[in-house]
Design a protein around this motif. Structure first.
Motif, PDB file in Angstrom:
ATOM      1  N   LEU A 114       0.832  -1.209   0.000  1.00  0.00           N
ATOM      2  CA  LEU A 114       0.000   0.000   0.000  1.00  0.00           C
ATOM      3  C   LEU A 114       0.865   1.258   0.000  1.00  0.00           C
ATOM      4  N   ALA A 115       1.994   1.215   0.713  1.00  0.00           N
ATOM      5  CA  ALA A 115       2.901   2.368   0.742  1.00  0.00           C
ATOM      6  C   ALA A 115       3.516   2.617  -0.631  1.00  0.00           C
ATOM      7  N   ALA A 116       3.912   1.535  -1.314  1.00  0.00           N
ATOM      8  CA  ALA A 116       4.465   1.695  -2.661  1.00  0.00           C
ATOM      9  C   ALA A 116       3.432   2.328  -3.586  1.00  0.00           C
ATOM     10  N   PHE A 117       2.185   1.895  -3.474  1.00  0.00           N
ATOM     11  CA  PHE A 117       1.108   2.471  -4.277  1.00  0.00           C
ATOM     12  C   PHE A 117       0.863   3.926  -3.879  1.00  0.00           C
ATOM     13  N   ALA A 118       0.884   4.221  -2.587  1.00  0.00           N
ATOM     14  CA  ALA A 118       0.653   5.589  -2.097  1.00  0.00           C
ATOM     15  C   ALA A 118       1.650   6.580  -2.674  1.00  0.00           C
ATOM     16  N   ASP A 119       2.867   6.122  -2.936  1.00  0.00           N
ATOM     17  CA  ASP A 119       3.897   7.002  -3.478  1.00  0.00           C
ATOM     18  C   ASP A 119       3.513   7.542  -4.854  1.00  0.00           C
ATOM     19  N   TYR A 120       2.590   6.872  -5.529  1.00  0.00           N
ATOM     20  CA  TYR A 120       2.122   7.360  -6.830  1.00  0.00           C
ATOM     21  C   TYR A 120       1.129   8.506  -6.703  1.00  0.00           C
ATOM     22  N   LEU A 121       0.894   8.960  -5.477  1.00  0.00           N
ATOM     23  CA  LEU A 121       0.180  10.224  -5.291  1.00  0.00           C
ATOM     24  C   LEU A 121       0.894  11.320  -6.080  1.00  0.00           C
ATOM     25  N   ALA A 122       2.205  11.146  -6.300  1.00  0.00           N
ATOM     26  CA  ALA A 122       2.983  12.102  -7.091  1.00  0.00           C
ATOM     27  C   ALA A 122       2.390  12.291  -8.479  1.00  0.00           C
ATOM     28  N   VAL A 123       1.881  11.221  -9.075  1.00  0.00           N
ATOM     29  CA  VAL A 123       1.284  11.314 -10.408  1.00  0.00           C
ATOM     30  C   VAL A 123       0.096  12.266 -10.391  1.00  0.00           C
ATOM     31  N   ILE A 124      -0.704  12.178  -9.335  1.00  0.00           N
ATOM     32  CA  ILE A 124      -1.907  13.008  -9.236  1.00  0.00           C
ATOM     33  C   ILE A 124      -1.539  14.465  -9.004  1.00  0.00           C
ATOM     34  N   VAL A 125      -0.703  14.736  -8.010  1.00  0.00           N
ATOM     35  CA  VAL A 125      -0.386  16.134  -7.695  1.00  0.00           C
ATOM     36  C   VAL A 125       0.423  16.779  -8.817  1.00  0.00           C
ATOM     37  N   ARG A 126       1.274  15.998  -9.482  1.00  0.00           N
ATOM     38  CA  ARG A 126       2.043  16.534 -10.612  1.00  0.00           C
ATOM     39  C   ARG A 126       1.098  16.962 -11.730  1.00  0.00           C
ATOM     40  N   HIS A 127       0.076  16.168 -11.994  1.00  0.00           N
ATOM     41  CA  HIS A 127      -0.914  16.497 -13.028  1.00  0.00           C
ATOM     42  C   HIS A 127      -1.680  17.774 -12.658  1.00  0.00           C
TER      43      HIS A 127
END
Length: 156
Positions: free
Chosen positions: A60-73
């Motif tokens: 779940l933590a590895a997946f959470a790190d992809y929050l970067a994709v959302i905020v970058r967009h």
């Protein structure tokens, strides 16, 4: 033999075209466009489970790190790398095998060099984690050798 798990829900496409290092080990991850921001998802497979039979916090933590994709967009910074400065996760409920986990996020603030974001992961509408993160605006992704394919992936 692992059970056959359902495909991602309608509207989701692979987040990455092809294998991308660590993501190839922890995913696969998927994306769809939500209201103004991407929504990410992944299906919990047997390899994501801990000894208790639920999704491992590390997965779940590895997946959470992809929050970067959302905020970058949302920040309009899709051409830049966004290394993680801080990632904090609150685990609120166990996530069983076969669950479809969605990550919704928002950009809280953008400075010259940082993106601040938060998000939640949900399973069937129930919140299972809360995520807070800070990402630094790094070098252009093209300078790092990222081959950004056309379509949904380049939009995020």
């Amino acid at each position: 033999m692992a059970p056959q798990l359902p495909a991602p829900p309608n509207g989701y496409e692979p987040l990455f075209a092809g294998h991308l290092g660590f993501s190839g080990l922890t995913g696969p991850y998927f994306v769809r466009m939500g209201e103004g921001a991407p929504v990410l998802g992944f299906r919990v497979e047997e390899r994501h489970l801990n000894p208790s039979g639920v999704c491992h916090g590390g997965a779940l933590a590895a997946f959470a790190d992809y929050l970067a994709v959302i905020v970058r967009h949302v920040a309009g910074a899709t051409d830049f790398s966004t290394p993680t400065v801080t990632l904090s996760i609150d685990y609120l409920a166990p996530v069983p095998l076969g669950s479809w986990v969605e990550l919704n996020g928002r950009l809280l603030r953008r400075t010259k060099s940082l993106l601040f974001g938060d998000g939640i992961m949900q399973v069937d509408g129930a919140v299972v984690t809360r995520v807070d993160a800070i990402f630094t605006l790094g070098r252009p992704r093209a300078d790092l050798g990222f081959d950004i394919p056309p379509g949904v992936v380049s939009a995020v």
